[in-house]
Scaffold this motif. Sequence first.
Motif, mmCIF file in Angstrom:
data_model
loop_
_atom_site.group_PDB
_atom_site.id
_atom_site.type_symbol
_atom_site.label_atom_id
_atom_site.label_comp_id
_atom_site.label_asym_id
_atom_site.label_seq_id
_atom_site.Cartn_x
_atom_site.Cartn_y
_atom_site.Cartn_z
ATOM 1 N N ASN A 119 71.276 14.155 36.653
ATOM 2 C CA ASN A 119 71.503 14.573 38.359
ATOM 3 C C ASN A 119 72.552 14.523 38.241
ATOM 4 O OD1 ASN A 119 68.309 14.890 38.118
ATOM 5 N ND2 ASN A 119 68.038 11.802 38.403
ATOM 6 N N HIS A 120 73.491 13.660 38.543
ATOM 7 C CA HIS A 120 74.352 13.565 39.019
ATOM 8 C C HIS A 120 75.394 14.340 38.563
ATOM 9 C CE1 HIS A 120 74.483 8.905 40.260
ATOM 10 N NE2 HIS A 120 74.406 8.728 39.129
ATOM 11 N N LEU A 121 75.553 14.898 37.236
ATOM 12 C CA LEU A 121 76.028 16.206 36.878
ATOM 13 C C LEU A 121 75.545 17.517 38.199
ATOM 14 C CD1 LEU A 121 77.985 17.612 35.153
ATOM 15 C CD2 LEU A 121 76.296 17.883 33.596
ATOM 16 N N LEU A 122 74.260 17.997 37.975
ATOM 17 C CA LEU A 122 74.026 19.008 39.294
ATOM 18 C C LEU A 122 74.539 18.842 40.458
ATOM 19 C CD1 LEU A 122 70.881 19.376 37.872
ATOM 20 C CD2 LEU A 122 72.356 20.681 37.579
ATOM 21 N N LYS A 123 74.346 17.427 40.583
ATOM 22 C CA LYS A 123 75.495 17.581 41.708
ATOM 23 C C LYS A 123 76.896 17.695 42.437
ATOM 24 C CE LYS A 123 72.282 13.870 43.717
ATOM 25 N NZ LYS A 123 72.379 12.638 43.185
ATOM 26 N N SER B 102 72.441 26.550 35.510
ATOM 27 C CA SER B 102 71.212 26.829 35.034
ATOM 28 C C SER B 102 71.047 26.215 33.667
ATOM 29 C CB SER B 102 70.934 28.367 34.841
ATOM 30 O OG SER B 102 71.869 28.713 34.260
ATOM 31 N N ILE B 103 72.189 26.157 33.213
ATOM 32 C CA ILE B 103 72.057 25.866 31.391
ATOM 33 C C ILE B 103 71.588 24.067 31.897
ATOM 34 C CG2 ILE B 103 73.013 24.816 29.287
ATOM 35 C CD1 ILE B 103 71.646 27.053 28.911
ATOM 36 N N THR B 104 72.639 23.034 32.702
ATOM 37 C CA THR B 104 72.829 21.763 33.042
ATOM 38 C C THR B 104 71.058 21.605 33.719
ATOM 39 O OG1 THR B 104 74.390 21.954 33.783
ATOM 40 C CG2 THR B 104 73.945 20.229 34.182
ATOM 41 N N ALA B 105 70.508 22.645 34.726
ATOM 42 C CA ALA B 105 68.987 22.478 35.151
ATOM 43 C C ALA B 105 67.755 22.620 34.157
ATOM 44 C CB ALA B 105 68.608 23.390 36.205
#
Lengths: 408, 117
Positions: A322-326, A331-334
């Motif tokens: 969640n933190h990383l996506l912010k 798309s890979i992280t998602a």
Amino acid sequence: MDQQELIPHLFREEFRKIIAVISKRLGFDHIDVAEDIASETFLSALEIWPYKGLPENPVAWLYTVAKNKAKNKIARDLLFLQKIAPQIKYTAPQNEEIEIDLSYKNITDSQLQMLFALCHPSIPPEGQIGLSLRILCGFGIDEIANAFLTNKETINKRLSRAKEKLRTEKVQIEFPIASEINSRLNNVLTTLYLLFSEGYYSEIKDCTLREGLCMEAIRLTHLLIENDQTNLPEVNALLSLMYFHSSRFPARKNDHGEIILYQDQDESLWDRELISKGAYYLHRSSRGNNVSKYHFEAGIAYWHTIKNDTKEKWENILQLYNHLLKIEYSSITALNRIYALARTIGKEEAIVEAEQLKLEDNHFYFALLGELYFDIDKRKAKENFLKAHLLARTQPDKKSIQKKIDMC
Amino acid sequence: MEEYALIMRHEDGLKVASPEQIQTWMKQTMDWINSISAQNKFVGGTGLPFADAKVVWHNKVVTNGPFGDIKETIGGFIMVKAGSVEEAVELAKGCPVLQGEGNSVEVRKIAKGDGIH
């Protein structure tokens, strides 16, 4: 005849040291000359050592030869400027003693400065990685071409374009000024991260080469750690992440060189020493207020070194995603976050979120959906696996997806 | 026992070799020579650097190497003791430069100063 053996990779290691020092002395205008001087030095050794035996101190021998070759080159250039081109005003002192400083300190400094120079924002990322492999890692053009799954011509063109850019942009081999360190460092870290990923996720069969790229990325990151000005929390986080991932190398491939997925790996093969190094640098990264994406990725990598699937593990991973996506969406992280979501909240909820992503050109997307539907709806699972199979680009990927299709 | 020169012809390594490759060649060449000296058949030898090589022609014109259209030229030689040319040829077969396509090792007897040869 002397029976003494050479240290493995000695030439590769000395190549990058010699080239960093000589390039720093001559500047990027003469980087090709520096490469030639370094290569000629090893050829000289090849012309003498096998017949006469190894010198008592091979490294000192190499440095002496490299120094002499560099001095001759500089002297010839001076002569040219003074005699053949007298109309060009040459301002340097005439009888300046030509010094090539191959001391430990100058070697380390030159390599670090070179790292900053090669990761200059004006050079495209693939050029930065290619040049780093050549100049800072001592790889040959063939070896770089193998690493990138391409041919020598492509790599030669890529490197000469990048060198041309270094010349036209007048990039200096020097440490950035204090106010610029942070922004320049970001670029360096991105390149090191890409270099590591190139090795870790590469499709090349040659495991030695693949692991070699990762180890080079680790070595170059250590250059930053050794310098007080660049030994910053995010650098430690990046190094930690690299160690955690590297710990799984021995468990990642079967006897046929095929990749074994994380959940199927034999954890007793994971390298405990590398995991503890990862933990050490993760600990060192938790200073100050600045939290980088490397911190979150290192955290995720840390939890992956614990094989047991506890609720705590997946909840922590989910939070970190969640933190990383912010900080940085990809798309890979998602998709990875969706997997963590399925492990914590449940597959139904994960499917709802996954289908909102609509990453319909991505085979991981359909493979993940197939996985999520597997226990819920076999027909839908198969449908998704078939789409993934169609989009997958490599044979190993297609093969593992086909296995899933057969199970539906 | 006769003495033979094993003359190695190959391409200039500068444009083709990575440091790792040169180190591999180094190890192979040392292994080859060590195996010959272990049989007490090694006499001596040397590499011949490509850098600054010149050719002087019959009209005293001097040119830089490499030497015409051939890429493979003399890069070094060793001298060995052997009972026959066949035996010297067997020793030459172990030479690592033979891994390169187009490369060769020439085997030549060294003339003795004994008035017979």
